[in-house]
Motif scaffolding. Structure first.
Motif, mmCIF file in Angstrom:
data_model
loop_
_atom_site.group_PDB
_atom_site.id
_atom_site.type_symbol
_atom_site.label_atom_id
_atom_site.label_comp_id
_atom_site.label_asym_id
_atom_site.label_seq_id
_atom_site.Cartn_x
_atom_site.Cartn_y
_atom_site.Cartn_z
ATOM 1 N N THR B 30 5.754 -7.238 7.720
ATOM 2 C CA THR B 30 6.634 -7.628 6.620
ATOM 3 C C THR B 30 6.600 -6.595 5.504
ATOM 4 O O THR B 30 7.427 -6.609 4.606
ATOM 5 N N GLN B 31 5.603 -5.743 5.553
ATOM 6 C CA GLN B 31 5.498 -4.667 4.561
ATOM 7 C C GLN B 31 4.827 -3.482 5.222
ATOM 8 O O GLN B 31 3.933 -3.660 6.056
ATOM 9 N N GLN B 33 3.410 0.470 3.991
ATOM 10 C CA GLN B 33 3.241 1.444 2.928
ATOM 11 C C GLN B 33 2.623 2.713 3.485
ATOM 12 O O GLN B 33 1.716 2.650 4.339
ATOM 13 N N SER B 48 7.043 2.627 0.010
ATOM 14 C CA SER B 48 7.005 1.318 0.624
ATOM 15 C C SER B 48 8.261 1.217 1.478
ATOM 16 O O SER B 48 9.373 1.339 0.947
ATOM 17 N N LEU B 86 -2.228 7.901 4.921
ATOM 18 C CA LEU B 86 -2.558 6.622 5.556
ATOM 19 C C LEU B 86 -1.329 5.732 5.625
ATOM 20 O O LEU B 86 -0.527 5.678 4.692
ATOM 21 N N ASP B 90 1.392 -4.964 6.399
ATOM 22 C CA ASP B 90 1.072 -6.361 6.170
ATOM 23 C C ASP B 90 1.726 -7.099 7.333
ATOM 24 O O ASP B 90 2.944 -7.226 7.370
ATOM 25 N N SER B 93 3.414 -12.123 6.135
ATOM 26 C CA SER B 93 3.483 -12.302 4.694
ATOM 27 C C SER B 93 2.370 -13.260 4.269
ATOM 28 O O SER B 93 2.260 -14.373 4.767
ATOM 29 N N GLY B 94 1.531 -12.813 3.398
ATOM 30 C CA GLY B 94 0.460 -13.691 2.951
ATOM 31 C C GLY B 94 -0.912 -13.306 3.452
ATOM 32 O O GLY B 94 -1.834 -14.090 3.363
ATOM 33 N N THR B 95 -1.047 -12.109 4.013
ATOM 34 C CA THR B 95 -2.377 -11.657 4.417
ATOM 35 C C THR B 95 -2.624 -10.267 3.855
ATOM 36 O O THR B 95 -1.816 -9.729 3.135
ATOM 37 N N TYR B 96 -3.755 -9.716 4.236
ATOM 38 C CA TYR B 96 -4.138 -8.409 3.728
ATOM 39 C C TYR B 96 -3.526 -7.314 4.598
ATOM 40 O O TYR B 96 -3.037 -7.570 5.701
ATOM 41 N N GLN B 97 -3.597 -6.088 4.118
ATOM 42 C CA GLN B 97 -3.027 -4.959 4.850
ATOM 43 C C GLN B 97 -3.987 -4.457 5.920
ATOM 44 O O GLN B 97 -5.199 -4.507 5.758
ATOM 45 N N PHE B 99 -4.875 -0.993 7.935
ATOM 46 C CA PHE B 99 -4.706 0.453 7.769
ATOM 47 C C PHE B 99 -4.934 1.198 9.067
ATOM 48 O O PHE B 99 -5.769 0.807 9.884
#
Lengths: 114, 109
Positions: B30-31, B33, B48, B86, B90, B93-97, B99
């Protein structure tokens, strides 16, 4: 760019000692994340907060770390009893929303456990 | 397994050359970066880009969501571009990224 502040930049502790680091998120960002980056560039999520509440945390954080984000004070992450394997860069990030939004990172606290 | 894979692991360029960095991920995002990490450790958000193409300065990112891949193109590289790039997603939606382990870029004069 990012206005997330982390202190201290460097921290050296002996095994068994407490290690505490602080983070001031960007103004107006209610969501705060802590990550650990090891020497192999691997990121591990530790814990996140929305306002003062813990949303998610991993098992290790629950057992050996204490973290909080009080209102009107810096967020903090403390390792209760440091181990050599805790040596890493600890990164704090903040975001406007929990999901689907950019995260902005601070410069990190580099912890060395001797 | 690793949810985010980046390639190449390292890259050396002559100043002025272009670079193409790849990021492949194993779940929907959902995201997404792209970050630059200096040798000192500071992480700077570059772009982003969860879908489509975005430009900023000499950087262009293209993300093809259904193929679960993103690229970062750096044009006319400069020595100051040296560092680690890097990619982070995500996945819900609603959790951590999550890497990748980055691409270490070195631009030589």
């Amino acid at each position: 760019n990012s206005k997330v502040i982390q202190t201290p930049r460097y921290l050296v502790k002996g095994q068994g000692q407490k290690a505490k680091m602080r983070c001031i998120p960007e103004k107006g960002h209610p969501v705060v994340f802590w990550y650990q980056q090891n020497k192999n560039n691997e990121f591990k999520f530790l814990i996140n907060f929305q306002n003062q509440e813990v949303l998610q945390q991993i098992d290790m954080t629950e057992k050996r770390f204490s973290a909080e984000c009080p209102s009107n004070s810096p967020c903090s992450l403390e390792i209760q009893s440091s181990e050599a394997g805790d040596s890493a860069l600890y990164l704090c990030a903040s975001s406007l929303l929990l999901g689907g939004r950019e995260q902005y990172f601070g410069p990190g606290t580099r912890l060395t456990v001797l | 397994g690793q949810q985010v894979q980046q390639s190449p692991a390292s890259l050396v360029l002559q100043e002025g050359e272009n670079a193409e960095l790849q990021c492949n991920f194993s779940s929907t995002a959902t995201q997404l970066q792209w970050f630059y990490q200096s040798p000192g450790g500071s992480l700077v958000s570059l772009l982003s880009n969860p879908s489509g193409t975005k430009h900023t300065g000499r950087l262009t990112s293209t993300t093809v969501t259904k193929e679960r891949r993103s690229s970062l193109h750096i044009s006319s590289s400069q020595t100051t571009d040296s560092g680690t790039y890097l990619c982070a997603i995500d996945p819900n939606s609603g959790t951590y990224q999550r890497f990748g382990t980055g691409t270490k870029l070195q631009v030589v004069p």
